[in-house]
Scaffold this motif. Sequence first.
Motif, short mmCIF file in Angstrom:
data_model
loop_
_atom_site.label_atom_id
_atom_site.label_comp_id
_atom_site.label_asym_id
_atom_site.label_seq_id
_atom_site.Cartn_x
_atom_site.Cartn_y
_atom_site.Cartn_z
N PRO B 264 0.96 -1.02 -0.17
CA PRO B 264 0.25 -0.26 0.21
C PRO B 264 1.06 1.08 0.29
CG PRO B 264 0.22 -1.34 2.61
CD PRO B 264 0.49 -2.12 1.38
N TYR B 265 0.01 2.44 -0.58
CA TYR B 265 0.82 3.70 -0.36
C TYR B 265 0.22 4.48 -0.74
CZ TYR B 265 1.46 3.73 -5.97
OH TYR B 265 0.60 4.13 -6.83
N LEU B 266 -0.09 5.84 -0.50
CA LEU B 266 -0.10 7.27 -1.25
C LEU B 266 0.15 7.77 -1.57
CD1 LEU B 266 -3.85 7.59 0.95
CD2 LEU B 266 -3.84 6.64 -1.70
N CYS B 267 1.05 8.75 -1.00
CA CYS B 267 1.44 9.80 -0.54
C CYS B 267 3.04 9.77 -1.70
CB CYS B 267 1.66 11.06 0.55
SG CYS B 267 2.71 10.06 1.73
N ARG B 268 3.87 8.45 -1.07
CA ARG B 268 5.31 7.97 -1.51
C ARG B 268 5.81 9.51 -0.37
NH1 ARG B 268 4.70 3.61 -5.02
NH2 ARG B 268 6.78 3.79 -5.25
N GLY B 269 5.83 9.98 0.15
CA GLY B 269 6.82 11.21 1.09
C GLY B 269 6.60 11.49 2.28
N GLY B 270 6.10 10.15 3.12
CA GLY B 270 5.98 9.97 4.75
C GLY B 270 5.32 10.89 5.50
N ALA B 271 4.09 11.06 4.49
CA ALA B 271 3.16 12.05 5.49
C ALA B 271 1.82 10.37 6.34
CB ALA B 271 2.77 13.16 4.32
N CYS B 272 1.67 10.20 4.72
CA CYS B 272 -0.02 9.91 4.75
C CYS B 272 -0.24 9.14 5.88
CB CYS B 272 -0.98 9.85 3.47
SG CYS B 272 -0.45 7.78 2.82
N GLY B 273 0.89 7.64 6.09
CA GLY B 273 0.73 7.13 7.39
C GLY B 273 0.29 5.71 6.02
N GLN B 274 -0.20 5.47 5.01
CA GLN B 274 -0.62 4.88 4.79
C GLN B 274 0.50 3.34 4.15
OE1 GLN B 274 -4.09 4.79 3.26
NE2 GLN B 274 -3.87 2.66 1.94
N CYS B 275 1.03 3.69 3.67
CA CYS B 275 2.07 2.66 3.63
C CYS B 275 2.53 1.68 5.42
CB CYS B 275 3.34 2.90 3.06
SG CYS B 275 4.66 3.85 3.74
N GLU B 276 2.05 2.02 6.33
CA GLU B 276 3.25 1.66 7.79
C GLU B 276 2.69 0.43 7.83
OE1 GLU B 276 1.20 3.71 11.40
OE2 GLU B 276 1.03 1.95 11.80
N ILE B 304 7.20 0.64 10.02
CA ILE B 304 8.17 1.17 9.68
C ILE B 304 7.51 1.56 8.21
CG2 ILE B 304 9.28 -0.24 8.25
CD1 ILE B 304 12.06 0.95 7.87
N MET B 305 7.84 3.29 7.93
CA MET B 305 6.81 3.38 6.68
C MET B 305 7.77 3.03 5.44
SD MET B 305 4.91 4.92 8.60
CE MET B 305 3.53 5.38 7.10
N THR B 306 7.33 2.36 4.43
CA THR B 306 7.92 1.67 3.68
C THR B 306 8.28 2.57 2.17
OG1 THR B 306 6.71 1.08 1.94
CG2 THR B 306 7.31 -1.01 3.71
N CYS B 307 7.81 3.72 2.26
CA CYS B 307 8.01 4.77 0.99
C CYS B 307 9.42 6.19 1.43
CB CYS B 307 6.82 5.25 0.90
SG CYS B 307 6.79 7.26 2.30
N VAL B 308 9.58 6.28 2.55
CA VAL B 308 10.85 6.89 2.77
C VAL B 308 12.26 6.08 3.61
CG1 VAL B 308 9.69 9.41 2.35
CG2 VAL B 308 10.12 8.21 4.31
S1 FES Z 1 2.72 6.66 1.18
FE1 FES Z 1 2.34 7.86 2.58
S2 FES Z 1 3.58 8.15 4.44
FE2 FES Z 1 4.38 6.45 2.92
#
Ligand code: FES
Lengths: 201, 320
Positions: B264-276, B304-308
């Motif tokens: 899962p992901y949404l922002c790929r910038g460490g902000a949304c929480g989706q990739c937790e 861990i937030m996998t995006c960043v």
């Molecule tokens: S995809 Fe949004 S915090 Fe990782």
Amino acid sequence: MTTLSDIKSRPIYAGLKVDEYARRHLVAAEGEGARAVIEAFSMAPEALDRTTILYCPGGSAGQDHETALADLAPDLIHVAPSIETLLVRLKGMLNTATMGTRLYATGTEGFIGQVVAAAVGFGVDHHSIFTEHRGSLARRVQCVHCKGMTDNVTATPFTCSHCGLTLFVRDHYSRRLGAFQGVCVDAEEPGVIPPAEELYK
Amino acid sequence: MSGGVEILVRVADIEQATATVRRFTLAPLSGEPLPVYSAGAHVVVTMDDDGHRIRNPYSLISRAQDGSHYRIGVLKTPNSRGGSIYLHEKVCEGDELVITMPVNLFPIVRTGRKHVLVAGGIGVTPIYAMAEELRAASAPYEIHYAMRDASCGAFADELVEMHGDKVRLYRDDAQEVIRVDAILPHQPLGTHLYVCGPEGMIDAILAGGRKAGWPVENLHSERFLAPMGGAPFSVALAKAGITATVRSDQSLLEAIEEAGVDAPYLCRGGACGQCETRVISADGELIHNDHYLSDEEKASGAKIMTCVSRLKGRELVLDL
Ligand code: FES
Ligand SMILES: Cc1cc2nc3c(=O)[nH]c(=O)nc-3n(C[C@H](O)[C@H](O)[C@H](O)COP(=O)(O)OP(=O)(O)OC[C@H]3O[C@@H](n4cnc5c(N)ncnc54)[C@H](O)[C@@H]3O)c2cc1C
């Protein structure tokens, strides 16, 4: 039976503490809330010359909390004869206030709710208002049928002070109104009314 | 697909706005109107660079009234691993790209009495959209936009044209800096501030806001965080039964996707929480680069937030 803290829509009052960064402190207090103001501000006396206190003695009339508040020597103190007059004064101040003003509300839940609702009308985020519940646990309830407000409700069911219906106090709190909802208890079987329970004293 | 519904778009127009910024007009392949979004939203653009898949978030600058296009603005980043370079050097008009549905992590607070918009450099993209939304709503606002020099102000002329004296421009080369201490104190109660730009600028503006006695609830920011590189490490996905290597030029999320797992992901910038993602074990130190987890959560090492974020060590075992 659910206890008060189980109610999801019921607001959380974290307690007053002086925001050290605020350039102005605007305090609205009612009744026993005076004690919370005195406790918080006597810990941060340097804030007092930038502090305005609006106080309504309400249920604590005769206890002379207003003198104790005046003894704090804030920049400005205004003692209002009723919550309504206090709110008029507060709204006038909110209208001209600038950012950097921290708002505080303390007293009964009904009072805090009305202060928060007034401030939200001026764009203030309700989370940014420091609140402390003091005094009676009485609720302010709006009758969903006639929309009339009844203050200081301490038991459920109770009689609507406007339309006379017997109302059950629902655990649903409206932040916009600063009040709980009261719903007719004997709509199905008129006259069948459960015994009143003292819940919120 | 785990970024949600995807939309196929065609690059209808490319405009070289400044030496380093290109603006892309993206039209839907289907011909169906693109979804309406609220200002501050971004989409994730998926690019296919010779089989190497790159996914970067970009803020939406504008949407055509009839939904016939979106616009994004992309800065050519030095030392890029590919995304912005790909968009600058390889993408041509007529090419097809895949974008996600818009996601908004930086919305305008509608109950606010006034709005102060602050942008630095390419951080102007969401601010540009917010200014337009506030103008259309006849809400009180002002814009402060800092740029390196006049040639960098791709958006400056347009902002001034649309918002007149509500815009103040600041040029680094003329030693003009945004004076938070001058802007913030006299704003009416109920004002909200929004800042997007370089990390240092965001931190300074937010600190200035707190110093001016603004509640944190009235201070909003968006960081164009990109995954940071680091030493390679190994990741084991417990449920999928797969082990992969996270290369130094790859994010953890990218390595998981490359291994064929739809994370899962949404922002790929460490902000949304989706990739937790739950950490089962870590042979090494977790390097948390996100702005989502609390300090306690980061210290606990359980997520861990996998995006960043990544591991400094040998192997990370995830509940994926
Ligand atoms: S995809 Fe949004 S915090 Fe990782
Ligand atoms: C919500 C959001 C909205 C955004 N909106 C915009 C926008 O409107 N416009 C825009 O231009 N950008 C925007 N961005 C940033 C954008 O998504 C990309 O991060 C940016 O374009 C750089 O991507 P890239 O692939 O070219 O660079 P990347 O390869 O991701 O590199 C970015 C930086 O990270 C460093 N780096 C990366 N990998 C390594 C490595 N292995 N070793 C050392 N250093 C490394 C580099 O120094 C480089 O400068 C947004 C980001 C977010 C989170």
